[in-house]
Design a protein around this motif. Sequence first.
Motif, PDB file in Angstrom:
ATOM      1  N   LEU A   1      -8.011   6.170  -2.649  1.00 52.06           N
ATOM      2  CA  LEU A   1      -9.154   6.708  -3.387  1.00 52.06           C
ATOM      3  C   LEU A   1      -9.612   8.046  -2.816  1.00 52.06           C
ATOM      4  CD1 LEU A   1     -11.324   3.548  -4.119  1.00 52.06           C
ATOM      5  CD2 LEU A   1      -9.830   4.789  -5.679  1.00 52.06           C
TER       6      LEU A   1
ATOM      7  N   GLU B   1      -9.733   0.118 -13.495  1.00 55.77           N
ATOM      8  CA  GLU B   1      -9.920  -0.576 -12.220  1.00 55.77           C
ATOM      9  C   GLU B   1     -10.711  -1.853 -12.428  1.00 55.77           C
ATOM     10  OE1 GLU B   1      -9.392  -1.917  -9.045  1.00 55.77           O
ATOM     11  OE2 GLU B   1      -8.626   0.133  -8.995  1.00 55.77           O
TER      12      GLU B   1
ATOM     13  N   LEU C   1     -15.395   0.385  -6.484  1.00 52.86           N
ATOM     14  CA  LEU C   1     -14.475   1.446  -6.096  1.00 52.86           C
ATOM     15  C   LEU C   1     -14.457   2.548  -7.146  1.00 52.86           C
ATOM     16  CD1 LEU C   1     -11.456  -0.712  -4.876  1.00 52.86           C
ATOM     17  CD2 LEU C   1     -13.267   0.298  -3.492  1.00 52.86           C
TER      18      LEU C   1
ATOM     19  N   GLU D   1      -5.057   0.134 -12.403  1.00 52.24           N
ATOM     20  CA  GLU D   1      -5.282  -0.844 -11.333  1.00 52.24           C
ATOM     21  C   GLU D   1      -4.565  -0.470 -10.020  1.00 52.24           C
ATOM     22  OE1 GLU D   1      -7.343  -3.304 -11.582  1.00 52.24           O
ATOM     23  OE2 GLU D   1      -7.314  -4.216 -13.560  1.00 52.24           O
TER      24      GLU D   1
ATOM     25  N   PRO E   1      -8.428  -3.311   1.863  1.00 56.98           N
ATOM     26  CA  PRO E   1      -9.497  -2.313   1.669  1.00 56.98           C
ATOM     27  C   PRO E   1      -9.227  -0.974   2.335  1.00 56.98           C
ATOM     28  CG  PRO E   1     -10.442  -4.463   2.126  1.00 56.98           C
ATOM     29  CD  PRO E   1      -8.956  -4.605   2.315  1.00 56.98           C
TER      30      PRO E   1
ATOM     31  N   LEU F   1      -4.168  -4.783  -2.690  1.00 63.25           N
ATOM     32  CA  LEU F   1      -4.112  -3.969  -1.478  1.00 63.25           C
ATOM     33  C   LEU F   1      -5.289  -4.241  -0.552  1.00 63.25           C
ATOM     34  CD1 LEU F   1      -3.029  -0.505  -2.929  1.00 63.25           C
ATOM     35  CD2 LEU F   1      -1.611  -2.443  -2.238  1.00 63.25           C
TER      36      LEU F   1
ATOM     37  N   SER G   1      -5.600  -0.416  -7.054  1.00 59.61           N
ATOM     38  CA  SER G   1      -6.025  -1.184  -5.877  1.00 59.61           C
ATOM     39  C   SER G   1      -5.506  -2.620  -5.875  1.00 59.61           C
ATOM     40  CB  SER G   1      -7.559  -1.216  -5.803  1.00 59.61           C
ATOM     41  OG  SER G   1      -8.096  -2.071  -6.801  1.00 59.61           O
TER      42      SER G   1
ATOM     43  N   GLY H   1       0.812  -1.211   0.000  1.00 62.04           N
ATOM     44  CA  GLY H   1       0.000   0.000   0.000  1.00 62.04           C
ATOM     45  C   GLY H   1       0.843   1.257   0.000  1.00 62.04           C
TER      46      GLY H   1
ATOM     47  N   ILE I   1      -6.765   0.941   0.211  1.00 61.33           N
ATOM     48  CA  ILE I   1      -7.440   1.363  -1.012  1.00 61.33           C
ATOM     49  C   ILE I   1      -8.287   2.596  -0.735  1.00 61.33           C
ATOM     50  CG2 ILE I   1      -9.146   0.714  -2.759  1.00 61.33           C
ATOM     51  CD1 ILE I   1      -8.249  -2.209  -2.323  1.00 61.33           C
TER      52      ILE I   1
ATOM     53  N   LYS J   1     -11.904  -3.548  -9.720  1.00 66.00           N
ATOM     54  CA  LYS J   1     -12.923  -3.545  -8.668  1.00 66.00           C
ATOM     55  C   LYS J   1     -13.926  -2.441  -8.964  1.00 66.00           C
ATOM     56  CE  LYS J   1      -9.730  -5.519  -5.316  1.00 66.00           C
ATOM     57  NZ  LYS J   1      -8.965  -5.338  -4.070  1.00 66.00           N
TER      58      LYS J   1
ATOM     59  N   GLN K   1       2.251   1.868  -3.386  1.00 68.10           N
ATOM     60  CA  GLN K   1       1.281   2.455  -4.297  1.00 68.10           C
ATOM     61  C   GLN K   1       1.119   3.940  -4.018  1.00 68.10           C
ATOM     62  OE1 GLN K   1      -0.710   0.728  -7.044  1.00 68.10           O
ATOM     63  NE2 GLN K   1      -0.310   2.893  -7.377  1.00 68.10           N
TER      64      GLN K   1
END
Length: 242
Positions: free
Chosen positions: A183, A200, A205, A169, A176, A174, A171, A147, A179, A202, A150
Amino acid sequence: MSVEVPENRFLEVRELTANYGNVQALRPTSFHLDKGEFVAVLGPNGAGKSTLMRATMGLVENSGSVAFLGQETKRNNPANLASKGIILVPEGRGIFSPMTVLENLELGAYLLGSRSTVTGERMSKVLGLFPRLKERLTQIAGSLSGGEQQMLAVGRALMAGPKLLLLDEPSLGLAPRIIGEILEALGQLNREGLTIMLVEQKAPLALRLASRVYILSLGRVVAEIDPREIKSHDDLAHYYFT
């Protein structure tokens, strides 16, 4: 070359294709971003989402046209796009693992020079968005958690002073909570005026932040939708497998 585009149009991509050797990974597809938008690109695995980003940046063999602020960019020249203010945070983060957090961030602003007052202002902004990085400036980047790496990748991109931020991508892999922090920072940046395009996997999100969504399937854009139209996974599946 000047390309006629509507006012406020930041990015105009027309008939973009991409190939890996003899394999066409992206079929002719077109899309655009307007100033201040937060646009998400969704699609199933293998749809070509990452290839779309890479082709837009000229990182893979491609054809078609990419115009930024009304000017067509030099094809297959990522440095040209970056110099104009289009910055990509790639899948996999791409940080310089043997270097410190601070050195990674400074590299993002290398065109400005380390003594530039703008560099200091951008650094303060990044560390305000991601306080974890401020606590780890002297730490080797490769020793950070996924994390934190990122966050560093996003922070380094912001040090370049992007006009358009592309994220592939972010997330991936990682937790939640992490993330959510990333975000939240992206949402803040968009509210402050930064134009963002997010690929993304997911979908929930991405839908939370996006003002507009492109659906990619089998290597081409198959739909442009309002995220408020998506109420369930079944709604997305309808577009994914059309």
